[in-house]
Every structure is written in structure tokens, then in C-alpha cells.
Write an enzyme that holds these catalytic residues in place. Sequence first.
Site, PDB file in Angstrom:
ATOM      1  N   ASP A  36     113.554 -49.310 -32.885  1.00 20.40           N
ATOM      2  CA  ASP A  36     113.999 -48.294 -31.919  1.00 20.40           C
ATOM      3  C   ASP A  36     113.448 -48.605 -30.524  1.00 20.40           C
ATOM      4  O   ASP A  36     113.819 -47.957 -29.546  1.00 20.40           O
ATOM      5  CB  ASP A  36     113.645 -46.870 -32.384  1.00 20.40           C
ATOM      6  N   SER A  37     112.628 -49.653 -30.417  1.00 18.21           N
ATOM      7  CA  SER A  37     112.225 -50.158 -29.101  1.00 18.21           C
ATOM      8  C   SER A  37     113.462 -50.593 -28.313  1.00 18.21           C
ATOM      9  O   SER A  37     113.391 -50.793 -27.102  1.00 18.21           O
ATOM     10  CB  SER A  37     111.245 -51.331 -29.246  1.00 18.21           C
ATOM     11  N   ASP A  87     115.298 -49.455 -37.935  1.00 17.12           N
ATOM     12  CA  ASP A  87     114.418 -48.304 -37.699  1.00 17.12           C
ATOM     13  C   ASP A  87     115.165 -46.984 -37.818  1.00 17.12           C
ATOM     14  O   ASP A  87     116.299 -46.862 -37.352  1.00 17.12           O
ATOM     15  CB  ASP A  87     113.887 -48.378 -36.252  1.00 17.12           C
ATOM     16  N   LYS A 136     112.994 -48.604 -41.710  1.00 16.26           N
ATOM     17  CA  LYS A 136     111.579 -48.402 -41.388  1.00 16.26           C
ATOM     18  C   LYS A 136     111.420 -47.000 -40.818  1.00 16.26           C
ATOM     19  O   LYS A 136     112.294 -46.517 -40.092  1.00 16.26           O
ATOM     20  CB  LYS A 136     111.093 -49.438 -40.370  1.00 16.26           C
ATOM     21  N   GLU A 138     108.180 -44.143 -39.279  1.00 21.66           N
ATOM     22  CA  GLU A 138     106.792 -44.010 -38.830  1.00 21.66           C
ATOM     23  C   GLU A 138     106.097 -42.852 -39.542  1.00 21.66           C
ATOM     24  O   GLU A 138     106.710 -41.810 -39.785  1.00 21.66           O
ATOM     25  CB  GLU A 138     106.758 -43.758 -37.310  1.00 21.66           C
ATOM     26  N   GLU A 180     100.359 -51.076 -36.387  1.00 25.75           N
ATOM     27  CA  GLU A 180     100.476 -51.279 -34.934  1.00 25.75           C
ATOM     28  C   GLU A 180      99.230 -50.786 -34.211  1.00 25.75           C
ATOM     29  O   GLU A 180      98.722 -49.680 -34.485  1.00 25.75           O
ATOM     30  CB  GLU A 180     101.720 -50.550 -34.381  1.00 25.75           C
TER      31      GLU A 180
HETATM   32  O1  KIV Z   1     110.630 -50.494 -32.569  1.00 26.77           O
HETATM   33  C1  KIV Z   1     109.971 -51.529 -32.702  1.00 26.77           C
HETATM   34  O2  KIV Z   1     110.258 -52.550 -32.074  1.00 26.77           O
HETATM   35  C2  KIV Z   1     108.848 -51.485 -33.628  1.00 26.77           C
HETATM   36  C3  KIV Z   1     107.844 -52.580 -33.703  1.00 26.77           C
HETATM   37  C4  KIV Z   1     107.021 -52.600 -34.906  1.00 26.77           C
HETATM   38  C5  KIV Z   1     107.963 -53.812 -33.044  1.00 26.77           C
HETATM   39  O3  KIV Z   1     108.714 -50.555 -34.342  1.00 26.77           O
END
Ligand code: KIV
Length: 269
Positions: free
Chosen positions: A49-50, A88, A118, A120, A187
Site C-alpha cells: 500500500d506504499s 496488501d 498482507k 498489519e 519493519e
Molecule cells: O507497503 C509496503 O510497501 C510495505 C513494506 C513492507 C515494504 O508494507
Amino acid sequence: MSVQKQIRRITVPEIRARKGGVPLVSLTAYHAHTAAIVDRYADFMLVGDSVGMVMHGMESTIGVSLEMMIMHGQAVMRGSSRALVVVDMPFGSYEESPQIAFRNAARIMAETGCGAVKLEGGVQMAETISFLTKRGIPVLAHIGLTPQAVHVMGGYKVQGRDQALWDLIKQDAQAVADAGAFGIVLEGIVEPLAREITAQVTVPTIGIGASAECDGQILVLEDMLGLNDKPAKFVRQYGAIGTAIDEAVKSYAEDVKSRSFPDERHIYR
Ligand code: KIV
């Protein structure tokens, strides 16, 4: 009979089996062309999500939508054929309940064709991780510095400088591993804590700003390529793409202004 081309990608069990072995190589990818290059070298690619900050100029990852993740996930899947692709789950798409998380994760998997998602969070997301994995959705967990919680953390700060907090982060790692996550992104945590967590859990740890004491590493592609002029301190630069683009665009602008395209003139005759 399926008429789709059979593509052999690296699988989740193969990633999981790399615990303690040859370190896992991972990078982010958001579009087809860079995915095609990263695909040659990475074990898995993360459609992070970056993307909100890197490609859409957002201040944080908070405004990234499910639709954005699906669109970039589709592009990365089209551009790649070998690496596992993990997408993400964006802020607001999974925290409310395991059921909502399932619905949104299922959409990501079905509409992109990716191999895993993924999300968080540690102890507080364990129930959701268990709910998803028991229903066919592999989950990569992400603990330590969790960018979607930037407003709670008060900035992007390295976690675990205060040893009193190590137990909480270790509990997060244990909870997501026990819940069925096939790997854990660590992270922004200090090296001795990364070492302890990596020794403690039976799934691979993937570090970003968490030292070499992990089972693998991930970086944001554009950061390591030198496209971001303010990358995090831990990012090693492997390229100077920003400068290369600047020079190319400058030369092009000069050519346009001086009407100098000699090689192509014959095309127009
Ligand atoms: O969104 C992202 O790029 C991440 C990282 C772990 C690089 O979550």
C-alpha cells in the site's frame, strides 16, 4: 478443460519452507513493467500500500483504497510469471471484523489472481489471520512499525528502542505465527529484537529496516532505485534512476526546443 496457460509460480509453502535457509528476496512492485524485471530475481513481490505514497503522491498509506490495490495487483500479475505475488490489504478493509476482512481479501485474491495478502497488526489481528487462513487465504503478517498506524504511533519511528516494549512485539510475532501467518514482515525494529523474534518463530521473518538478522529482506523498489529523494535511513541505494530520468527528460526537452530529431525525419517524408 482450462484454456489458461499454466504458470508455475513460487508457492506459499515454498516461501514458508525457507525458514532458516537461503534468505528470501523480496521487493515491492506496482506496475507491469517493473514487475517483469523484479520477477527474475525475487522470491515474492509485494504490491504494497506504499503505492499510495510512491505512485500517487499521498502523504501516508491511509487513503489507499481496495480498488487501487486490486488495480495495481492486476498489473503486477500481468507483468510477472514466477514470483509469488502478495497484495496488501489497505487501511479500513480488514480491521472491523474477520468476516469483512475475508470478503475483501477474497475480492483481492479473485480479482487479481495473487497468491496471498498482507495485513498489519499483531495480537489484535490474530483472530482475523486465523479466520482467513482456515478459509484458504494465505496471510503475510506485518508487525513492529506498522505505517497504517502512523497517527497512533506519532510518526514513523523505530520500534523497540526501549527494551521494556520487546515483550509486546515478541507477543505480536508469536500470536500471528500461531494464527497461521506464513511469514512475518518485521519493519523498523532494532537488531537484537529482530534476532530474538527470528529465533523464536517457526515462520520466516522478512526485514525492512530491521537488520540482516531476519530470514529475508524487502525494500520499496523505487527507494532502492534512487527515485525517492528522501528515503528512510536504512535504505541502501542500488541505482540512480531519478537522476537518469532527469537527464533523459532534459535531453528530450532540449531536442524538442531545437527541433532536432534528425534520425526520425525520414519517417515523415
Ligand atoms: O507497503 C509496503 O510497501 C510495505 C513494506 C513492507 C515494504 O508494507
